[in-house]
Design a protein around this motif. Structure first.
Motif, PDB file in Angstrom:
ATOM      1  N   SER A  88      70.883 -24.377   6.862  1.00 13.87           N
ATOM      2  CA  SER A  88      70.816 -25.550   7.733  1.00 13.87           C
ATOM      3  C   SER A  88      72.058 -26.398   7.492  1.00 13.87           C
ATOM      4  CB  SER A  88      69.573 -26.389   7.420  1.00 13.87           C
ATOM      5  OG  SER A  88      68.398 -25.629   7.599  1.00 13.87           O
ATOM      6  N   ASN A 126      57.046 -15.318   5.011  1.00 12.35           N
ATOM      7  CA  ASN A 126      56.615 -15.891   6.277  1.00 12.35           C
ATOM      8  C   ASN A 126      55.093 -15.933   6.364  1.00 12.35           C
ATOM      9  OD1 ASN A 126      57.363 -17.110   8.627  1.00 12.35           O
ATOM     10  ND2 ASN A 126      57.538 -15.220   9.796  1.00 12.35           N
ATOM     11  N   LYS A 179      78.515 -22.874  11.985  1.00 10.70           N
ATOM     12  CA  LYS A 179      78.261 -23.387  10.635  1.00 10.70           C
ATOM     13  C   LYS A 179      79.557 -23.719   9.909  1.00 10.70           C
ATOM     14  CE  LYS A 179      76.846 -18.745   9.225  1.00 10.70           C
ATOM     15  NZ  LYS A 179      76.790 -18.274  10.599  1.00 10.70           N
ATOM     16  N   VAL A 228      70.550 -24.255  12.436  1.00 14.44           N
ATOM     17  CA  VAL A 228      69.907 -23.359  11.471  1.00 14.44           C
ATOM     18  C   VAL A 228      70.138 -21.923  11.918  1.00 14.44           C
ATOM     19  CG1 VAL A 228      67.735 -22.710  10.359  1.00 14.44           C
ATOM     20  CG2 VAL A 228      68.120 -25.088  11.033  1.00 14.44           C
ATOM     21  N   THR A 229      70.515 -21.062  10.967  1.00 15.36           N
ATOM     22  CA  THR A 229      70.734 -19.655  11.296  1.00 15.36           C
ATOM     23  C   THR A 229      70.492 -18.800  10.048  1.00 15.36           C
ATOM     24  OG1 THR A 229      72.293 -18.120  12.346  1.00 15.36           O
ATOM     25  CG2 THR A 229      73.221 -19.705  10.808  1.00 15.36           C
ATOM     26  N   PRO A 230      70.046 -17.551  10.217  1.00 23.88           N
ATOM     27  CA  PRO A 230      69.851 -16.669   9.062  1.00 23.88           C
ATOM     28  C   PRO A 230      71.162 -16.046   8.616  1.00 23.88           C
ATOM     29  CG  PRO A 230      69.193 -15.538  11.063  1.00 23.88           C
ATOM     30  CD  PRO A 230      69.593 -16.933  11.466  1.00 23.88           C
ATOM     31  N   LEU A 275      67.447 -12.418   2.580  1.00 24.49           N
ATOM     32  CA  LEU A 275      67.747 -13.229   3.755  1.00 24.49           C
ATOM     33  C   LEU A 275      67.495 -14.700   3.443  1.00 24.49           C
ATOM     34  CD1 LEU A 275      68.566 -13.095   6.779  1.00 24.49           C
ATOM     35  CD2 LEU A 275      66.124 -13.187   7.296  1.00 24.49           C
ATOM     36  N   LEU A 315      69.746 -24.168   1.963  1.00 21.37           N
ATOM     37  CA  LEU A 315      69.511 -22.726   2.096  1.00 21.37           C
ATOM     38  C   LEU A 315      68.061 -22.471   1.701  1.00 21.37           C
ATOM     39  CD1 LEU A 315      72.845 -21.816   0.498  1.00 21.37           C
ATOM     40  CD2 LEU A 315      72.110 -20.815   2.650  1.00 21.37           C
ATOM     41  N   THR A 316      67.338 -21.749   2.568  1.00 22.72           N
ATOM     42  CA  THR A 316      65.911 -21.527   2.386  1.00 22.72           C
ATOM     43  C   THR A 316      65.635 -20.028   2.384  1.00 22.72           C
ATOM     44  OG1 THR A 316      65.528 -23.559   3.642  1.00 22.72           O
ATOM     45  CG2 THR A 316      63.640 -22.112   3.319  1.00 22.72           C
ATOM     46  N   THR A 317      64.732 -19.603   1.515  1.00 22.03           N
ATOM     47  CA  THR A 317      64.303 -18.204   1.494  1.00 22.03           C
ATOM     48  C   THR A 317      62.841 -18.150   1.068  1.00 22.03           C
ATOM     49  OG1 THR A 317      64.893 -15.962   0.802  1.00 22.03           O
ATOM     50  CG2 THR A 317      64.995 -17.676  -0.895  1.00 22.03           C
ATOM     51  N   TRP A 321      67.992 -18.796   5.247  1.00 22.93           N
ATOM     52  CA  TRP A 321      68.230 -19.599   6.435  1.00 22.93           C
ATOM     53  C   TRP A 321      69.090 -20.767   5.992  1.00 22.93           C
ATOM     54  CZ3 TRP A 321      66.660 -18.343  11.316  1.00 22.93           C
ATOM     55  CH2 TRP A 321      65.791 -17.250  11.414  1.00 22.93           C
TER      56      TRP A 321
END
Length: 173
Positions: free
Chosen positions: A40, A89, A72, A50-52, A36, A84-86, A38
């Protein structure tokens, strides 16, 4: 897409004294295995969006898909810069990655077939795509496919030792 090796640097301002820079090969492995991300993007009025989403690492770039009418895709039509971020958490264990780059639409059916196969191999048959007319097709919908070759990537090692590694594929800031 890039096959270039990045300039790698440990940022000692945000790293423990015993930390070392993470090798790019390890970051690539993490990008390939991540399920997964995210994304931006920037709305026309300048606000962030921002969305996954799932993404596939292939040929030195991340690839994602989105419907042509989704926010997007509309944002990317005006501004192709993305992040893109992964990662995890948690604050004290795991590893986070932030990929900065430009989203470029892939329209060649042969390349899209390769990517469709990669999606299904990674995520299973739920993510089966047919390819035609420069798009992924799934059920009644179609999706544009974008490639993001990294310009700069940041890696954040969390836990002992904490670290921040930067991989820069260009020398621009």
């Amino acid at each position: 897409m890039t096959d270039k090796r990045p300039h790698t640097r440990l940022d000692t301002r945000y790293s423990d004294g015993t930390a070392t820079a993470t090798p790019w090969a390890e970051a690539e492995k993490r990008l390939a295995e991540a399920e997964l991300f995210w994304i931006s993007t920037v709305r026309p009025d300048g606000r962030p969006h921002v969305t996954p989403l799932p993404a596939v690492w292939s040929r030195g770039a991340l690839h994602f898909c989105t419907g042509p009418e989704e926010r997007k895709a509309r944002n990317l039509a005006l501004n192709p810069d993305v992040v893109l971020t992964t990662g995890t958490n948690t604050w004290d264990k795991g590893y986070d990655l932030v990929v900065e780059g430009e989203a470029v639409r892939i329209t060649e059916d042969a390349r899209l077939r390769e990517l469709a196969d990669a999606w299904e191999a990674k995520y299973g048959s739920f993510w089966h795509f047919d390819v035609r007319n420069g798009c992924f097709h799934h059920g009644a919908g179609q999706a544009y496919v974008f490639s993001v070759a990294p310009g700069t990537v940041f890696g954040f090692g969390k836990g002992e030792p904490f670290s921040q590694t930067r991989w820069r594929f260009t020398m621009e800031d």
